[in-house]
Design a protein around this motif. Structure first.
Motif, PDB file in Angstrom:
ATOM      1  N   VAL A 210       0.811  -1.220   0.000  1.00 53.09           N
ATOM      2  CA  VAL A 210       0.000   0.000   0.000  1.00 53.09           C
ATOM      3  C   VAL A 210       0.846   1.273   0.000  1.00 53.09           C
ATOM      4  O   VAL A 210       0.317   2.367  -0.135  1.00 53.09           O
ATOM      5  CB  VAL A 210      -0.952   0.025   1.222  1.00 53.09           C
ATOM      6  N   ALA A 211       2.171   1.117   0.169  1.00 61.98           N
ATOM      7  CA  ALA A 211       3.024   2.292   0.279  1.00 61.98           C
ATOM      8  C   ALA A 211       4.058   2.351  -0.834  1.00 61.98           C
ATOM      9  O   ALA A 211       5.120   2.952  -0.676  1.00 61.98           O
ATOM     10  CB  ALA A 211       3.713   2.322   1.641  1.00 61.98           C
ATOM     11  N   GLY A 212       3.749   1.742  -1.968  1.00 67.77           N
ATOM     12  CA  GLY A 212       4.648   1.831  -3.109  1.00 67.77           C
ATOM     13  C   GLY A 212       5.732   0.771  -3.111  1.00 67.77           C
ATOM     14  O   GLY A 212       5.744  -0.141  -2.287  1.00 67.77           O
ATOM     15  N   PRO A 213       6.691   0.907  -4.034  1.00 67.78           N
ATOM     16  CA  PRO A 213       7.680  -0.150  -4.261  1.00 67.78           C
ATOM     17  C   PRO A 213       8.916  -0.078  -3.375  1.00 67.78           C
ATOM     18  O   PRO A 213       9.876  -0.809  -3.616  1.00 67.78           O
ATOM     19  CB  PRO A 213       8.076   0.081  -5.730  1.00 67.78           C
ATOM     20  N   ILE A 231      -1.902  -2.512   9.452  1.00 71.99           N
ATOM     21  CA  ILE A 231      -0.913  -2.569   8.387  1.00 71.99           C
ATOM     22  C   ILE A 231       0.197  -1.570   8.697  1.00 71.99           C
ATOM     23  O   ILE A 231      -0.057  -0.379   8.910  1.00 71.99           O
ATOM     24  CB  ILE A 231      -1.548  -2.249   7.025  1.00 71.99           C
ATOM     25  N   CYS A 232       1.432  -2.053   8.739  1.00 76.08           N
ATOM     26  CA  CYS A 232       2.582  -1.233   9.099  1.00 76.08           C
ATOM     27  C   CYS A 232       3.704  -1.442   8.080  1.00 76.08           C
ATOM     28  O   CYS A 232       3.574  -2.218   7.132  1.00 76.08           O
ATOM     29  CB  CYS A 232       3.093  -1.619  10.493  1.00 76.08           C
ATOM     30  N   SER A 233       4.796  -0.738   8.294  1.00 76.15           N
ATOM     31  CA  SER A 233       5.999  -0.956   7.507  1.00 76.15           C
ATOM     32  C   SER A 233       7.111  -1.386   8.448  1.00 76.15           C
ATOM     33  O   SER A 233       7.091  -1.051   9.640  1.00 76.15           O
ATOM     34  CB  SER A 233       6.405   0.318   6.768  1.00 76.15           C
ATOM     35  N   PHE A 234       8.072  -2.148   7.937  1.00 71.35           N
ATOM     36  CA  PHE A 234       9.196  -2.559   8.779  1.00 71.35           C
ATOM     37  C   PHE A 234      10.504  -2.260   8.065  1.00 71.35           C
ATOM     38  O   PHE A 234      10.589  -2.257   6.837  1.00 71.35           O
ATOM     39  CB  PHE A 234       9.101  -4.041   9.152  1.00 71.35           C
ATOM     40  N   VAL A 249       0.526   6.006   7.280  1.00 74.57           N
ATOM     41  CA  VAL A 249      -0.524   7.024   7.286  1.00 74.57           C
ATOM     42  C   VAL A 249      -1.120   7.123   5.884  1.00 74.57           C
ATOM     43  O   VAL A 249      -0.394   7.316   4.896  1.00 74.57           O
ATOM     44  CB  VAL A 249       0.045   8.394   7.720  1.00 74.57           C
ATOM     45  N   GLU A 250      -2.430   7.009   5.799  1.00 76.80           N
ATOM     46  CA  GLU A 250      -3.113   7.083   4.510  1.00 76.80           C
ATOM     47  C   GLU A 250      -3.363   8.539   4.143  1.00 76.80           C
ATOM     48  O   GLU A 250      -4.055   9.271   4.851  1.00 76.80           O
ATOM     49  CB  GLU A 250      -4.426   6.310   4.566  1.00 76.80           C
ATOM     50  N   GLN A 251      -2.813   8.953   2.999  1.00 75.15           N
ATOM     51  CA  GLN A 251      -2.972  10.337   2.586  1.00 75.15           C
ATOM     52  C   GLN A 251      -4.302  10.597   1.897  1.00 75.15           C
ATOM     53  O   GLN A 251      -4.909  11.641   2.076  1.00 75.15           O
ATOM     54  CB  GLN A 251      -1.819  10.726   1.650  1.00 75.15           C
ATOM     55  N   THR A 258      -1.780   4.996  -1.285  1.00 74.33           N
ATOM     56  CA  THR A 258      -1.401   6.365  -0.934  1.00 74.33           C
ATOM     57  C   THR A 258      -0.881   6.454   0.504  1.00 74.33           C
ATOM     58  O   THR A 258      -0.879   7.521   1.097  1.00 74.33           O
ATOM     59  CB  THR A 258      -2.602   7.311  -1.098  1.00 74.33           C
ATOM     60  N   PHE A 259      -0.456   5.342   1.063  1.00 75.02           N
ATOM     61  CA  PHE A 259       0.091   5.357   2.420  1.00 75.02           C
ATOM     62  C   PHE A 259       1.536   5.853   2.396  1.00 75.02           C
ATOM     63  O   PHE A 259       2.305   5.551   1.482  1.00 75.02           O
ATOM     64  CB  PHE A 259       0.045   3.961   3.031  1.00 75.02           C
ATOM     65  N   VAL A 260       1.904   6.615   3.426  1.00 75.08           N
ATOM     66  CA  VAL A 260       3.278   7.090   3.577  1.00 75.08           C
ATOM     67  C   VAL A 260       3.773   6.697   4.965  1.00 75.08           C
ATOM     68  O   VAL A 260       2.998   6.374   5.860  1.00 75.08           O
ATOM     69  CB  VAL A 260       3.377   8.619   3.391  1.00 75.08           C
ATOM     70  N   LEU A 261       5.084   6.727   5.119  1.00 73.98           N
ATOM     71  CA  LEU A 261       5.688   6.314   6.378  1.00 73.98           C
ATOM     72  C   LEU A 261       5.357   7.298   7.490  1.00 73.98           C
ATOM     73  O   LEU A 261       5.510   8.515   7.338  1.00 73.98           O
ATOM     74  CB  LEU A 261       7.204   6.224   6.205  1.00 73.98           C
ATOM     75  N   GLY A 262       4.896   6.760   8.595  1.00 70.95           N
ATOM     76  CA  GLY A 262       4.585   7.564   9.770  1.00 70.95           C
ATOM     77  C   GLY A 262       5.637   7.400  10.855  1.00 70.95           C
ATOM     78  O   GLY A 262       6.795   7.078  10.577  1.00 70.95           O
ATOM     79  N   LYS A 263       5.230   7.592  12.101  1.00 65.82           N
ATOM     80  CA  LYS A 263       6.162   7.517  13.217  1.00 65.82           C
ATOM     81  C   LYS A 263       6.442   6.059  13.586  1.00 65.82           C
ATOM     82  O   LYS A 263       5.630   5.172  13.338  1.00 65.82           O
ATOM     83  CB  LYS A 263       5.580   8.255  14.428  1.00 65.82           C
ATOM     84  N   PRO A 264       7.600   5.814  14.191  1.00 65.03           N
ATOM     85  CA  PRO A 264       7.897   4.454  14.658  1.00 65.03           C
ATOM     86  C   PRO A 264       6.899   4.010  15.733  1.00 65.03           C
ATOM     87  O   PRO A 264       6.561   4.789  16.629  1.00 65.03           O
ATOM     88  CB  PRO A 264       9.307   4.563  15.233  1.00 65.03           C
ATOM     89  N   LEU A 265       6.443   2.780  15.623  1.00 65.53           N
ATOM     90  CA  LEU A 265       5.563   2.199  16.634  1.00 65.53           C
ATOM     91  C   LEU A 265       6.342   1.365  17.640  1.00 65.53           C
ATOM     92  O   LEU A 265       6.103   1.437  18.842  1.00 65.53           O
ATOM     93  CB  LEU A 265       4.505   1.320  15.964  1.00 65.53           C
TER      94      LEU A 265
END
Length: 274
Positions: A210-213, A231-234, A249-251, A258-265
């Motif tokens: 969801v956040a691109g390649p 749904i997160c990124s690692f 974060v969904e823009q 259209t999700f972009v990287l947010g703050k660390p969880l």
């Protein structure tokens, strides 16, 4: 790369030469009989080379971007379907016919009507493996597959088990939370000794990116809480000793991807192997 391109004509020569061998082994009960080969193939075969590259980069997407996306992450053979193989590419599974000549299989029409994928079986006296030669549009690639021992339900789950083992092996501790130790991301997709979530799944293809390649995606879930899926990124540190999981974060909710990287969880430190 030129060496790789010369392999395919060689395979064609070997394939033609094997036709006479197939006539000799047809119906035979010898060590190279079609029946023995099919019995040895039965099961789920996972792309262990891709898993190794993901381990090297600490990333599924970087393994794709820096090398190549394999035709399939896994292949499954069944004694019930003796002339077809099931392919798993991360977002769908499908069956394709194959032809067998001695220890070489041709997956017919894998890359269109005129382009096949070839599988060469390794030494059956040891732990057998499969080398796949794939003439993809972007180039010709070679990948090694091994038979899974995970006992998973299908080829894709077998591949995920191997991928998880390569990406998340070892024990972790929470950064800044020393009381929460020995957190384990098991190959089967479980998270042990972590109070927030107890399940995870890595995205390997399809709409879950969801956040691109360039941002790897992991889905976390608590099996005891309905609607807990997140749904997160690692991302791993350069030395692969720190694993950070980020909020996404969904823009634009009206558009996909259209999700972009947010703050660390969460941040986890991998414990040194004993």
């Amino acid at each position: 790369m030129n060496k790789i391109y010369r392999i395919l004509p060689l395979l064609a020569i070997l394939w033609t030469g094997c036709a006479s061998d197939a006539g000799q082994t047809k119906g035979s009960k010898g060590p190279n009989s079609p029946e023995e080969v099919l019995n040895a193939l039965a099961g789920h075969w996972v792309n262990i080379d891709f898993c190794g590259r993901a381990n090297q980069y600490g990333s599924v997407l970087q393994a794709m971007n820096e090398t190549h996306l394999p035709y399939a992450y896994a292949f499954s053979f069944s004694p019930v379907f003796k002339d077809s193989v099931e392919c798993f590419n991360g977002f769908e599974n499908f069956k394709l016919p194959f032809k067998m000549r001695a220890d070489t299989l041709e997956i017919v029409g894998a890359r269109g009507e005129k382009t096949s994928i070839f599988m060469v079986l390794g030494n059956k006296e040891k732990e057998m493996d499969i080398t796949v030669f794939d003439a993809a549009p972007s180039g010709t690639y070679i990948d090694r597959y091994i038979k899974s021992k995970a006992g998973a339900a299908d080829g894709y789950r077998s591949f995920l088990t191997a991928l998880n083992h390569n990406l998340f092996s070892g024990a972790f501790t929470r950064v800044g939370k020393p009381s929460e130790n020995n957190i384990l991301f098991t190959p089967g997709g479980f998270i042990q000794k972590f109070k927030d979530y107890d399940r995870y799944e890595i995205c390997t293809g399809g709409d879950c990116f969801v956040a691109g390649p360039y941002l790897d995606v992991i889905t976390l879930r608590n099996s005891k809480k309905e609607g807990s899926e997140k749904i997160c990124s690692f991302k791993y540190s350069a030395k692969h000793d720190t694993l950070t999981i980020y909020n996404l974060v969904e823009q634009n909710p009206e558009e996909k991807g259209t999700f972009v990287l947010g703050k660390p969880l969460y941040a986890f430190t991998r414990k040194p192997a004993e």
